[in-house]
Design a protein around this motif. Structure first.
Motif, PDB file in Angstrom:
ATOM      1  N   LEU A  60       0.725  -1.274   0.019  1.00  0.00           N
ATOM      2  CA  LEU A  60      -0.057  -0.080   0.097  1.00  0.00           C
ATOM      3  C   LEU A  60       0.900   1.315   0.023  1.00  0.00           C
ATOM      4  CD1 LEU A  60      -2.832   1.368   0.078  1.00  0.00           C
ATOM      5  CD2 LEU A  60      -2.524   1.120   2.577  1.00  0.00           C
ATOM      6  N   ALA A  61       1.724   1.420   0.761  1.00  0.00           N
ATOM      7  CA  ALA A  61       2.897   2.417   0.795  1.00  0.00           C
ATOM      8  C   ALA A  61       3.402   2.844  -0.750  1.00  0.00           C
ATOM      9  CB  ALA A  61       3.745   2.040   1.710  1.00  0.00           C
ATOM     10  N   GLU A  62       3.863   1.616  -1.356  1.00  0.00           N
ATOM     11  CA  GLU A  62       4.629   1.664  -2.493  1.00  0.00           C
ATOM     12  C   GLU A  62       3.527   2.386  -3.679  1.00  0.00           C
ATOM     13  OE1 GLU A  62       7.446  -0.766  -5.333  1.00  0.00           O
ATOM     14  OE2 GLU A  62       6.788  -1.559  -3.513  1.00  0.00           O
ATOM     15  N   PHE A  63       2.340   1.582  -3.600  1.00  0.00           N
ATOM     16  CA  PHE A  63       0.963   2.087  -4.340  1.00  0.00           C
ATOM     17  C   PHE A  63       0.926   3.439  -3.971  1.00  0.00           C
ATOM     18  CE2 PHE A  63      -3.352   2.910  -5.117  1.00  0.00           C
ATOM     19  CZ  PHE A  63      -3.524   2.453  -6.376  1.00  0.00           C
ATOM     20  N   LEU A  64       0.651   4.024  -2.948  1.00  0.00           N
ATOM     21  CA  LEU A  64       0.500   5.416  -2.664  1.00  0.00           C
ATOM     22  C   LEU A  64       1.601   6.344  -3.161  1.00  0.00           C
ATOM     23  CD1 LEU A  64      -1.346   5.245   0.758  1.00  0.00           C
ATOM     24  CD2 LEU A  64      -2.272   5.792  -1.455  1.00  0.00           C
ATOM     25  N   HIS A  65       2.878   5.942  -2.994  1.00  0.00           N
ATOM     26  CA  HIS A  65       4.019   6.643  -3.392  1.00  0.00           C
ATOM     27  C   HIS A  65       3.947   6.857  -4.844  1.00  0.00           C
ATOM     28  CE1 HIS A  65       7.986   5.941  -5.686  1.00  0.00           C
ATOM     29  NE2 HIS A  65       8.032   7.500  -5.089  1.00  0.00           N
ATOM     30  N   TYR A  66       3.680   5.597  -5.626  1.00  0.00           N
ATOM     31  CA  TYR A  66       3.511   5.686  -7.223  1.00  0.00           C
ATOM     32  C   TYR A  66       2.421   6.566  -7.697  1.00  0.00           C
ATOM     33  CZ  TYR A  66       7.364   2.608  -8.132  1.00  0.00           C
ATOM     34  OH  TYR A  66       8.647   2.013  -8.356  1.00  0.00           O
ATOM     35  N   LEU A  67       1.563   6.541  -6.737  1.00  0.00           N
ATOM     36  CA  LEU A  67       0.292   7.312  -7.374  1.00  0.00           C
ATOM     37  C   LEU A  67       0.376   8.943  -7.066  1.00  0.00           C
ATOM     38  CD1 LEU A  67      -2.780   7.080  -8.102  1.00  0.00           C
ATOM     39  CD2 LEU A  67      -3.334   7.242  -5.784  1.00  0.00           C
ATOM     40  N   ILE A  68       0.816   8.955  -5.839  1.00  0.00           N
ATOM     41  CA  ILE A  68       1.018  10.585  -5.509  1.00  0.00           C
ATOM     42  C   ILE A  68       2.158  11.219  -6.217  1.00  0.00           C
ATOM     43  CG2 ILE A  68       1.876  12.292  -3.767  1.00  0.00           C
ATOM     44  CD1 ILE A  68       0.141  10.199  -1.720  1.00  0.00           C
ATOM     45  N   PHE A  98       6.671  13.900 -19.002  1.00  0.00           N
ATOM     46  CA  PHE A  98       5.304  13.322 -19.631  1.00  0.00           C
ATOM     47  C   PHE A  98       5.437  11.707 -19.737  1.00  0.00           C
ATOM     48  CE2 PHE A  98       4.180  17.335 -20.795  1.00  0.00           C
ATOM     49  CZ  PHE A  98       2.960  17.698 -19.991  1.00  0.00           C
ATOM     50  N   LEU A  99       6.903  11.346 -20.231  1.00  0.00           N
ATOM     51  CA  LEU A  99       7.079   9.964 -20.680  1.00  0.00           C
ATOM     52  C   LEU A  99       7.418   9.069 -19.382  1.00  0.00           C
ATOM     53  CD1 LEU A  99       8.059   7.523 -22.387  1.00  0.00           C
ATOM     54  CD2 LEU A  99      10.431   8.408 -22.199  1.00  0.00           C
ATOM     55  N   ALA A 100       7.865   9.602 -18.338  1.00  0.00           N
ATOM     56  CA  ALA A 100       8.047   9.102 -16.992  1.00  0.00           C
ATOM     57  C   ALA A 100       6.627   8.945 -16.408  1.00  0.00           C
ATOM     58  CB  ALA A 100       8.893   9.781 -15.964  1.00  0.00           C
ATOM     59  N   THR A 101       5.735   9.927 -16.622  1.00  0.00           N
ATOM     60  CA  THR A 101       4.440   9.892 -16.017  1.00  0.00           C
ATOM     61  C   THR A 101       3.601   8.802 -16.628  1.00  0.00           C
ATOM     62  OG1 THR A 101       4.281  12.295 -15.733  1.00  0.00           O
ATOM     63  CG2 THR A 101       2.178  11.083 -15.707  1.00  0.00           C
ATOM     64  N   ILE A 102       3.688   8.391 -17.950  1.00  0.00           N
ATOM     65  CA  ILE A 102       2.945   7.419 -18.722  1.00  0.00           C
ATOM     66  C   ILE A 102       3.541   6.136 -18.268  1.00  0.00           C
ATOM     67  CG2 ILE A 102       2.745   6.257 -20.712  1.00  0.00           C
ATOM     68  CD1 ILE A 102       2.894   9.125 -22.049  1.00  0.00           C
ATOM     69  N   LEU A 103       4.911   5.963 -18.068  1.00  0.00           N
ATOM     70  CA  LEU A 103       5.634   4.762 -17.527  1.00  0.00           C
ATOM     71  C   LEU A 103       5.192   4.534 -15.895  1.00  0.00           C
ATOM     72  CD1 LEU A 103       9.010   5.232 -19.040  1.00  0.00           C
ATOM     73  CD2 LEU A 103       7.322   3.611 -19.813  1.00  0.00           C
ATOM     74  N   CYS A 104       5.101   5.513 -15.314  1.00  0.00           N
ATOM     75  CA  CYS A 104       4.555   5.157 -13.829  1.00  0.00           C
ATOM     76  C   CYS A 104       3.260   4.943 -13.723  1.00  0.00           C
ATOM     77  CB  CYS A 104       4.922   6.400 -13.269  1.00  0.00           C
ATOM     78  SG  CYS A 104       4.646   6.268 -11.361  1.00  0.00           S
ATOM     79  N   VAL A 105       2.375   5.363 -14.753  1.00  0.00           N
ATOM     80  CA  VAL A 105       0.957   4.873 -14.833  1.00  0.00           C
ATOM     81  C   VAL A 105       1.023   3.554 -15.149  1.00  0.00           C
ATOM     82  CG1 VAL A 105      -1.197   5.053 -15.946  1.00  0.00           C
ATOM     83  CG2 VAL A 105      -0.194   7.158 -14.960  1.00  0.00           C
ATOM     84  N   TYR A 112      -0.976  -3.399 -10.123  1.00  0.00           N
ATOM     85  CA  TYR A 112      -2.119  -3.547  -9.245  1.00  0.00           C
ATOM     86  C   TYR A 112      -2.677  -4.784  -9.642  1.00  0.00           C
ATOM     87  CZ  TYR A 112      -6.636  -2.544  -7.692  1.00  0.00           C
ATOM     88  OH  TYR A 112      -8.075  -2.725  -6.987  1.00  0.00           O
ATOM     89  N   LYS A 113      -2.657  -5.087 -11.269  1.00  0.00           N
ATOM     90  CA  LYS A 113      -3.385  -6.016 -11.980  1.00  0.00           C
ATOM     91  C   LYS A 113      -2.707  -7.394 -11.493  1.00  0.00           C
ATOM     92  CE  LYS A 113      -3.755  -7.852 -16.668  1.00  0.00           C
ATOM     93  NZ  LYS A 113      -3.421  -7.845 -18.047  1.00  0.00           N
ATOM     94  N   VAL A 114      -1.387  -7.223 -11.354  1.00  0.00           N
ATOM     95  CA  VAL A 114      -0.646  -8.576 -10.805  1.00  0.00           C
ATOM     96  C   VAL A 114      -1.140  -8.983  -9.205  1.00  0.00           C
ATOM     97  CG1 VAL A 114       1.451  -9.503 -10.111  1.00  0.00           C
ATOM     98  CG2 VAL A 114       1.397  -8.473 -12.437  1.00  0.00           C
ATOM     99  N   SER A 115      -1.406  -7.690  -8.471  1.00  0.00           N
ATOM    100  CA  SER A 115      -1.474  -8.239  -7.126  1.00  0.00           C
ATOM    101  C   SER A 115      -2.975  -8.617  -6.974  1.00  0.00           C
ATOM    102  CB  SER A 115      -1.252  -6.944  -6.257  1.00  0.00           C
ATOM    103  OG  SER A 115      -2.177  -5.993  -6.540  1.00  0.00           O
ATOM    104  N   CYS A 116      -4.058  -8.027  -7.925  1.00  0.00           N
ATOM    105  CA  CYS A 116      -5.249  -8.339  -7.777  1.00  0.00           C
ATOM    106  C   CYS A 116      -5.290  -9.846  -8.305  1.00  0.00           C
ATOM    107  CB  CYS A 116      -6.380  -7.596  -8.618  1.00  0.00           C
ATOM    108  SG  CYS A 116      -6.580  -5.980  -7.723  1.00  0.00           S
ATOM    109  N   ILE A 117      -4.873 -10.262  -9.378  1.00  0.00           N
ATOM    110  CA  ILE A 117      -4.779 -11.546  -9.891  1.00  0.00           C
ATOM    111  C   ILE A 117      -4.279 -12.558  -8.744  1.00  0.00           C
ATOM    112  CG2 ILE A 117      -3.862 -13.265 -11.494  1.00  0.00           C
ATOM    113  CD1 ILE A 117      -3.904 -10.833 -13.526  1.00  0.00           C
ATOM    114  N   THR A 118      -3.183 -12.218  -8.106  1.00  0.00           N
ATOM    115  CA  THR A 118      -2.565 -13.110  -7.251  1.00  0.00           C
ATOM    116  C   THR A 118      -3.279 -13.224  -5.855  1.00  0.00           C
ATOM    117  OG1 THR A 118      -0.791 -11.616  -7.431  1.00  0.00           O
ATOM    118  CG2 THR A 118       0.001 -13.821  -6.432  1.00  0.00           C
TER     119      THR A 118
END
Length: 125
Positions: A60-68, A98-105, A112-118
């Protein structure tokens, strides 16, 4: 690739003449904070610190870091692009932002997809 584009954007802006000090200092602060936090999470994973500090939800901490970080980077890239006035270094910095933003998204989406599947497959086994 995300970290490299952040670093290239930072170097491009740093080595170019600035047209607006506050816009580009904000861009530099956001890119450096993102890079430092990425390094922080890498160190946590390399030394397996997350096993000892179980009171923190590290995914969750890593997800919030990437999101913010992604939201702040998008804002910084928009501000940097709007104040570039066709200086090539500033345009390149905003482009790599902008490229880094797209790569981060994409990174957030794939993680998130991998963690939901697992999680969903582990419930039924």
């Amino acid at each position: 690739a995300f970290q490299i584009s952040l670093l290239v954007g930072f170097i491009s802006v740093n080595s170019s003449p600035w047209t607006n000090y506050s816009a580009y200092s904000y861009f530099q602060i956001v890119t450096m904070c993102d890079l430092v936090m990425i390094l922080f999470f890498y160190i946590i994973h390399i030394f397996r610190i997350y096993r000892k500090l179980t009171c923190v939800s590290w995914p969750l901490a890593e997800f919030l870091h990437y999101l913010i970080g992604t939201i702040l980077l998008l804002i910084a890239s928009i501000v940097a692009a709007s104040n570039s006035y066709n200086f090539t270094g500033l345009v390149a910095g905003a482009t790599f932002g902008f490229l880094a933003t797209i790569l981060c998204v994409l990174s957030i989406w794939s993680s998130y997809k991998v963690s939901c599947i697992t999680q969903s497959t582990s419930k039924y086994h």
